[in-house]
Design a protein around this motif. Structure first.
Motif, PDB file in Angstrom:
ATOM      1  N   ASN B 403       5.820  73.138  28.088  1.00 60.37           N
ATOM      2  CA  ASN B 403       5.750  74.455  28.727  1.00 60.37           C
ATOM      3  C   ASN B 403       7.122  74.969  29.123  1.00 60.37           C
ATOM      4  OD1 ASN B 403       3.088  74.869  28.446  1.00 60.37           O
ATOM      5  ND2 ASN B 403       2.511  74.119  30.465  1.00 60.37           N
ATOM      6  N   GLY B 406       8.634  77.035  26.648  1.00 63.44           N
ATOM      7  CA  GLY B 406       7.809  78.154  26.219  1.00 63.44           C
ATOM      8  C   GLY B 406       6.844  77.809  25.101  1.00 63.44           C
ATOM      9  N   HIS B 408       3.256  76.131  23.698  1.00 69.25           N
ATOM     10  CA  HIS B 408       1.912  75.858  24.143  1.00 69.25           C
ATOM     11  C   HIS B 408       1.661  74.357  24.067  1.00 69.25           C
ATOM     12  CE1 HIS B 408      -1.496  77.881  25.497  1.00 69.25           C
ATOM     13  NE2 HIS B 408      -1.285  78.986  24.831  1.00 69.25           N
ATOM     14  N   ARG B 410      -0.594  72.930  22.679  1.00 67.32           N
ATOM     15  CA  ARG B 410      -1.061  72.563  21.352  1.00 67.32           C
ATOM     16  C   ARG B 410       0.091  72.150  20.438  1.00 67.32           C
ATOM     17  NH1 ARG B 410      -5.234  76.287  17.979  1.00 67.32           N
ATOM     18  NH2 ARG B 410      -6.684  75.846  19.638  1.00 67.32           N
ATOM     19  N   THR B 433      -1.661  79.158  16.389  1.00 63.57           N
ATOM     20  CA  THR B 433      -2.053  80.498  15.961  1.00 63.57           C
ATOM     21  C   THR B 433      -0.903  81.498  16.039  1.00 63.57           C
ATOM     22  OG1 THR B 433      -2.868  80.822  18.183  1.00 63.57           O
ATOM     23  CG2 THR B 433      -4.496  80.279  16.511  1.00 63.57           C
ATOM     24  N   ASN B 434       0.138  81.154  16.777  1.00 63.93           N
ATOM     25  CA  ASN B 434       1.235  82.096  16.981  1.00 63.93           C
ATOM     26  C   ASN B 434       2.427  81.735  16.094  1.00 63.93           C
ATOM     27  OD1 ASN B 434       3.954  82.436  18.617  1.00 63.93           O
ATOM     28  ND2 ASN B 434       2.599  84.123  19.121  1.00 63.93           N
ATOM     29  N   ASN B 435       2.931  82.713  15.342  1.00 61.06           N
ATOM     30  CA  ASN B 435       4.026  82.461  14.392  1.00 61.06           C
ATOM     31  C   ASN B 435       5.263  81.912  15.072  1.00 61.06           C
ATOM     32  OD1 ASN B 435       2.972  82.993  11.930  1.00 61.06           O
ATOM     33  ND2 ASN B 435       3.586  85.144  11.890  1.00 61.06           N
ATOM     34  N   ARG B 436       5.571  82.469  16.211  1.00 61.29           N
ATOM     35  CA  ARG B 436       6.779  82.051  16.919  1.00 61.29           C
ATOM     36  C   ARG B 436       6.654  80.579  17.340  1.00 61.29           C
ATOM     37  NH1 ARG B 436       7.532  79.915  22.062  1.00 61.29           N
ATOM     38  NH2 ARG B 436       9.718  80.145  22.570  1.00 61.29           N
ATOM     39  N   ASP B 437       5.469  80.202  17.842  1.00 57.37           N
ATOM     40  CA  ASP B 437       5.243  78.810  18.230  1.00 57.37           C
ATOM     41  C   ASP B 437       5.328  77.895  17.013  1.00 57.37           C
ATOM     42  OD1 ASP B 437       4.895  79.646  20.767  1.00 57.37           O
ATOM     43  OD2 ASP B 437       2.757  79.193  20.920  1.00 57.37           O
ATOM     44  N   ILE B 439       7.052  78.326  14.206  1.00 56.05           N
ATOM     45  CA  ILE B 439       8.430  78.162  13.722  1.00 56.05           C
ATOM     46  C   ILE B 439       9.223  77.278  14.685  1.00 56.05           C
ATOM     47  CG2 ILE B 439      10.595  79.394  13.284  1.00 56.05           C
ATOM     48  CD1 ILE B 439       8.805  81.725  12.251  1.00 56.05           C
ATOM     49  N   LEU B 496      14.322  83.061  19.381  1.00 61.02           N
ATOM     50  CA  LEU B 496      12.858  82.932  19.458  1.00 61.02           C
ATOM     51  C   LEU B 496      12.374  83.060  20.904  1.00 61.02           C
ATOM     52  CD1 LEU B 496      12.315  79.987  16.921  1.00 61.02           C
ATOM     53  CD2 LEU B 496      11.524  82.322  16.631  1.00 61.02           C
ATOM     54  N   PRO B 497      12.575  84.222  21.515  1.00 59.00           N
ATOM     55  CA  PRO B 497      12.172  84.376  22.911  1.00 59.00           C
ATOM     56  C   PRO B 497      10.653  84.313  23.077  1.00 59.00           C
ATOM     57  CG  PRO B 497      12.784  86.494  21.989  1.00 59.00           C
ATOM     58  CD  PRO B 497      13.081  85.474  20.940  1.00 59.00           C
ATOM     59  N   THR B 499       7.274  84.340  26.231  1.00 61.65           N
ATOM     60  CA  THR B 499       6.822  84.376  27.615  1.00 61.65           C
ATOM     61  C   THR B 499       6.335  82.981  27.987  1.00 61.65           C
ATOM     62  OG1 THR B 499       4.674  85.028  26.777  1.00 61.65           O
ATOM     63  CG2 THR B 499       6.116  86.782  27.550  1.00 61.65           C
ATOM     64  N   PRO B 502       0.644  80.090  29.059  1.00 58.59           N
ATOM     65  CA  PRO B 502      -0.381  80.111  30.101  1.00 58.59           C
ATOM     66  C   PRO B 502      -1.156  78.791  30.171  1.00 58.59           C
ATOM     67  CG  PRO B 502      -1.073  81.370  28.188  1.00 58.59           C
ATOM     68  CD  PRO B 502       0.270  80.823  27.871  1.00 58.59           C
ATOM     69  N   TRP B 715      14.588  79.939   7.524  1.00 55.83           N
ATOM     70  CA  TRP B 715      14.399  78.952   8.583  1.00 55.83           C
ATOM     71  C   TRP B 715      14.703  77.547   8.087  1.00 55.83           C
ATOM     72  CZ3 TRP B 715      14.414  80.763  13.240  1.00 55.83           C
ATOM     73  CH2 TRP B 715      13.886  82.026  13.505  1.00 55.83           C
TER      74      TRP B 715
END
Lengths: 97, 743
Positions: B403, B406, B408, B410, B433-437, B439, B496-497, B499, B502, B715
């Motif tokens: 965390n 940033g 998850h 998972r 599910t998130n591209n940023r995560d 990569i 790769l900023p 948030t 959660p 990448w």
């Protein structure tokens, strides 16, 4: 009740176990699971059904250096089922990258 | 009141549907009812298994259909669609709702939806014996009155109550039912009534659907039901009204209507269960929960995890060391001698073929095979942690660290897989599910120390830091994690900023004693994968390196008879030495091993065995007998057993005498001598720097190919270049620190 469950997960300081959540909300773990499934349908959480078999989603064989994946992948890590809350920014990130 | 107007035209044939949550015992009841009279197939056009069977009773035939296990009738999963389609289209004479009595509250959600569907229903409370053992006391009479349906308690596993199920189903199919359904908020009831009125005006719709159920589904925004209704006469005007009223209601409630309805169902069921369950176990702490309070604690969790990992590496290095020595001695001694003898017998003694077999295949592949005990011991220790349930706690504890960068929780799964092999770990990012995560996780995976790097650590720790080899290896694994966190933080703040991640719920399994058969299979599968690798990629690479070492350059020597430093491989590797010199290991052998390590990390050791190992295999020509060799293998085997037994108490500080010293292996001595020279007398610092470089630089070309495949060329190039820079900088810092500290 549904909102309370989601709120409890969002407000937990770090990860929380299903049993701990069950004790905090005084609800059966099975009921909480069902409610989280409901939130999954609404796109608020992800119910990770295959955390114990990530490699199973991959191509044919699995060995370090050759082709990865396969249901018989020896490097499958059996980890606990996890249910993360979906970030609102995720959809935006997916379109940007 | 709902009447049972659905009994088949032929009253001697009764259509029965078995519905229920997964694992409620539905199939057990189906088997008990139908015995051998079953037909198994698939639902038309679906991959879901369809089971039907027959039961004959007093001249009546009961056609029984075992519906797929579902938690609701929301048509969200394939199983739900199949179950709901059957109930809507086939309209069975009676639905037997099988409920797990130990999980009553969750199971009743489906029951309520079944009752809302308007079909005659019999409730079967299964697993009553387990419920009793758990201290649950369910008032079945009160439950029956509250739901307005007949109830049959059963213990299907012992076929208790099955006759009552048959009798109850026949009765429920013919007698009028009067189910009690949840009453929703007044605003919702108002809209249900409005839509019900419209539905009742259209016979074509009313004849197919229960008006209340249909009104609810339309207000909940069920697109599947809307599509079906839309094709019926009067359907389009009903849909238009439902959409309008749904929007009005949502605005009034200030939330989605389906949420409100589901929430009301849960509240109604919760209140009902509160009334009918007279005694229930409190939500108290189980033994696993009590252990978890300590093991997953914020303060103690990570130290406990580190302690567990240290024990794993202590176990791995101490117990496998005698077997590594034994295998190494067997491969470089008797096996090499036998190969020379066989080749001599067929007239190839002293030829380049002998050099290929002894210096290429046996030195290369054998050098790696000697470390199989290390990997098997590691896989064994990790399998115990996994099977006992502790690894799940490790994931839970490490999630907090994820965390911070940033990511998850998972993301921990691919990173964990990365400790085994980076390539499947890269592909495991598909679960995110998130591209940023995806990569970011994919870029961090290579820093997780894969199993192929372990032999390098074991060999170098034994050479340069023998007294604390397990600590050194643990430190390297941790360094990989720390570097991954630092890289993650850097990427998070630059390209790769993200948030903050959660909340996350984890379902931790209870602790249990490991299953030895499962552990044996696990260790074998992983070790076999390593052996397959040795038989393919490592063999080919070893032969390729032998070939390059056999090719003379600069006009000196002939094929397979040239000084290695002057060979094609020596020249190629020498080109790298200026870059490696500041790191303390600027020899052509080190450069060559790192170049070949790009193919696969296992090859680092095999290349070193080849480039340093010529002298080590010079004794293969010494005359011995076959039986003399067998005796040597047997006696060294017994010695390895004794040394292992001595190592067990040694792990907890009890010294029963050290393992028999057999002198430093030739390869180790050659590496030590070379590092002493290249580091200016700081061999330990250079050895540690070499291990850090191996930890941090590109795991293998397959990993880069996987990154390119998954994330694209940009990448993959960033990953390759970034890892090489980080490895060089990391090794430089370690070497300089080591020199400064006098290492």
């Amino acid at each position: 009740m549904l909102r309370e469950v989601l709120q409890a997960v969002e407000e937990a300081d770090g990860p929380i176990t299903l049993n701990e959540l069950s004790r905090r909300l005084q609800l059966d773990a099975g009921v909480i699971e069902a409610m989280l499934e409901h939130w999954a349908r609404k796109g608020k959480v992800n119910v990770d059904r295959d955390s114990g078999a990530a490699c199973a989603r991959m191509p044919v064989t699995c060995s370090c250096g050759s082709n990865p994946g396969g249901a018989d992948c020896p490097f499958v890590a059996r980890l606990p089922r996890s249910i993360p809350v979906v970030r609102q920014a995720d959809i935006r990130d997916n379109t940007q990258l | 009141m709902i009447t049972t107007g659905f009994v088949s035209a032929d009253s001697r044939v009764l259509s029965v549907a078995l519905a229920g949550n997964p694992n409620a015992g539905k199939s057990t009841i189906f088997n008990a009812l139908t015995g051998a009279r079953q037909h198994v197939g698939n639902w038309p056009g679906k991959t879901v298994e369809k089971k039907t069977g027959e039961l004959f009773l007093d001249g009546r035939r009961l056609n029984i259909t075992d519906l797929p296990g579902t938690y609701s009738l929301s048509a969200y999963t394939l199983e739900e669609i199949v179950a709901r389609d059957f109930l809507l289209e086939e309209r069975p004479d009676v639905v037997v709702a099988v409920v797990d009595a130990t999980n009553l509250e969750r199971n009743l959600y489906l029951v309520v939806q079944l009752l809302e569907l308007g079909l005659p229903t019999l409730l079967v409370l299964n697993m009553m014996d387990v419920a009793g053992e758990q201290g649950l006391d369910i008032d079945t009479v009160e439950l029956s009155l509250s739901l307005g349906v007949p109830i049959v308690p059963t213990v299907a596993s012992r076929e208790q109550g099955i006759d009552d199920v048959i009798a109850g189903a026949c009765r429920a199919a013919t007698e009028p039912a009067n189910p009690c359904l949840p009453e929703y908020l007044p605003q919702v009831e108002r809209e249900i009534a409005r839509l019900q009125n419209i539905i009742n005006e259209h016979d074509a719709i009313r004849d197919v659907y229960s008006p209340r159920w249909l009104a609810l589904r339309l207000l909940e925004g069920d697109s599947d039901v809307a599509e079906r209704v839309g094709s019926l006469p009067g359907g389009s005007s009903l849909l238009a009204e439902a959409i309008e009223r749904g929007a009005v209601l949502a605005a009034e409630l200030e939330e989605d209507v389906d949420l409100t309805i589901a929430d009301q169902r849960y509240r109604w069921i919760h209140a009902l269960v509160g009334r009918v369950v007279r005694a229930r176990p409190a939500h108290s702490l189980s033994r696993s929960d009590r252990i978890d309070r300590f093991v997953t604690d914020r303060r103690f969790g990570i130290p406990i995890f580190l302690l567990a990992m240290w024990i794993v590496f202590k176990f791995t290095t101490d117990l496998s060391a005698p077997w590594v020595d034994w295998l190494d001695a067997v491969l470089t001694g008797p096996v090499s001698r036998w190969a020379v003898a066989v080749l001599g017998a067929v007239g190839m003694g002293g030829t380049w073929v002998e050099s290929l077999v002894v210096d290429g295949v046996i030195a290369g592949v054998g050098g790696v095979l000697a470390f199989i005990p290390v990997l098997a011991a590691l896989y064994f220790a990790l399998a115990i942690l996994e099977d006992s349930g502790y690894m799940a706690r490790g994931a839970f504890v490490m999630d907090r660290m994820m965390n911070r960068i940033g990511l998850h929780g998972r993301s921990f799964l691919p990173l964990m897989v990365g400790f085994g092999c980076s390539v499947p770990a890269i592909y495991a990012t598909r679960t995110l599910t998130n591209n940023r995560d995806r990569i970011l996780t994919g870029l961090l995976v290579p820093f997780m120390s894969c199993g192929a790097r372990l032999p390098v650590y074991v060999l170098f720790a034994a050479i340069f830091l023998p007294r604390s080899s397990s600590l050194v290896i643990l430190g390297l694994y941790l360094l990989g994690v720390i570097v991954a966190i630092l890289v993650g933080l850097t990427l998070q703040r630059t390209i790769l900023p993200a948030t903050a991640a959660p909340g996350l719920v984890m379902e931790l399994p209870p602790y249990r004693l490991p299953n030895w058969r499962g552990i044996r299979n696990n260790v074998w599968l992983r070790t076999r994968s390593f052996l397959q690798h040795a038989a393919s990629l490592i063999l080919v690479t070893s032969m390729a390196i032998w070939l390059l070492m056999a090719i003379p350059t600069g006009g000196q020597g002939s094929f397979a008879d040239t000084p290695m430093a002057d060979s094609a491989f020596g020249r190629l590797s020498t080109a790298l030495t200026p870059v490696l010199r500041p790191l303390g290991f600027g020899s052509w052998q080190s450069g060559g091993a790192l170049i070949s390590g790009l193919v696969a990390k296992e090859v680092v050791i095999s290349t070193m065995a080849q480039t340093y190992g010529t002298e080590a295999t010079e004794d293969v020509g010494q005359p011995t007998t076959f039986f003399g060799d067998l005796l040597e293998i047997a006696s060294s085997f017994i010695q390895a057993v004794i040394d292992t037994l001595k190592a067990i108490p040694g792990m907890i500080g009890i010294n029963l005498g050290s393992a028999e010293e057999s002198g430093e292996p030739e390869l180790s001595a050659a590496i030590r001598s070379s590092f002493e020279t290249t580091s200016g007398g700081h061999a330990a610092a250079a050895g540690l720097a070499f291990m850090v470089f191996v930890l941090l630089y590109t795991p293998c070309m397959a990993t880069i190919a996987a990154e390119r495949h998954e994330f694209g060329r940009r990448w993959a190039i960033l990953s390759l270049v970034g890892q090489l820079i980080i490895a060089w900088v990391g090794a430089f810092i370690v070497f300089r620190l080591g020199v400064a500290l006098g290492g």
